[in-house]
Design a protein around this motif. Structure first.
Motif: not given
Length: 299
Positions: A14-23
């Motif tokens: 859940v927390f990783g998907i937004p970070f990957v998207w942001l990256l």
């Protein structure tokens, strides 16, 4: 134990998907533009010198700050930044003055009518953005619909110059981004506790006093969110100033286009984009601080 691991895995996803998207869609493009802004323009493909080189087992980094110094030395770019901020601010204010009464009326309408009004607000955005801006060229031209209407009503004797002016740019931006102002305010107003308004009325408050004392302060979050959603894209707007603006319309979006595609000076254009992003970070940080304070207030 297995359940704990499953919960931890779920949280990481859940927390990783937004970070990957942001990256992928922000940090990586930003890093590429930042790298180009520190290079020098050359007549080649790509039209800039590499910042990182590895020749004869030697890795070297050449950072060129002259592009940023050039922005400070040329008044054109400062005027473009100021023009963008000024037009974006006026457009945001116009959107707020028009959008707030619209959102208020929507929030006070019946549930069925709210759906109809929401559809009316969103329906124009289903049409191509470019076609809608082109339509305003036909409306605001010397022989356009608005001038012919005013002449027909006897309000004016000769056509007014509206197209290719800052007025047309503000009007176009306000029209294009009005839904971004209406929807956050409407979302905020529709959740307003009507018991507060009833209590104010029982205590003898007039409608205008109730609005200033209760409705407006409680809709502050929606006003700020809507203003941010209009102001930020309006600063970097290119299509509307290009089609509706004139030679006196100086916005950073137009200057960026000219540097990238006409002058092919990618390093200067990249430094322009980086400075624009840095300027836009200020209202974004202020907005997040406001949201954090509001969340603390409401637990």
């Amino acid at each position: 134990m297995e359940r704990v691991r499953a919960v931890l895995f779920h949280r990481r996803v859940v927390f990783g998907i937004p970070f990957v998207w942001l990256l992928l869609f922000f940090l990586l493009p930003f890093a590429l533009v930042l790298k180009i802004s520190f290079s020098s323009a050359v007549m080649a493909i790509p039209p800039y010198e590499p910042v990182f080189t590895f020749v004869d087992n030697t890795f070297s980094v050449v950072v060129n700050f002259s592009n940023y110094l050039f922005l400070l030395s040329d008044s054109l770019y400062i005027a473009a930044y100021w023009g963008s901020v000024k037009i974006a601010f006026i457009s945001t204010l116009v959107c707020l003055l028009i959008g707030y009464p619209m959102a208020y009326a929507m929030a006070r309408a019946s549930a069925r009518m709210q759906l109809v009004l929401l559809l009316m607000v969103m329906l124009p955005s289903w049409t191509s953005f470019l076609i809608r801006v082109y339509a305003w060229m036909g409306i605001l031209g010397n022989q356009g619909l608005l001038n012919n209407l005013l002449i027909g009503l006897g309000v004016i004797d000769s056509p007014l110059k509206m197209l290719n002016t800052n007025f047309a740019v503000v009007l176009g931006i306000a029209y294009a981004y009005l839904p971004f102002m209406v929807l956050p305010i409407y979302t905020n107003l529709v959740k307003l506790d009507v018991r507060l308004l009833e209590a104010a009325s029982d205590l003898g408050c007039r409608s205008l006093t109730t609005f200033w004392a209760i409705t407006l302060p409680l809709s502050k979050a929606g006003i700020i969110a809507g203003s941010m959603l209009v102001f930020i894209p309006a600063v970097g707007e290119f299509v509307i100033p290009e089609l509706l603006g004139g030679p006196d319309t100086l916005m950073i979006g137009k200057v960026l286009w000219e540097e990238f595609f006409n002058n092919r000076d990618w390093p200067v254009a990249s430094s322009l984009a980086i400075v624009m992003l840095a300027l836009l970070l200020i209202p974004i940080i202020l907005f997040h601080r406001f949201q954090a304070r509001e969340m603390e207030k409401h637990g």
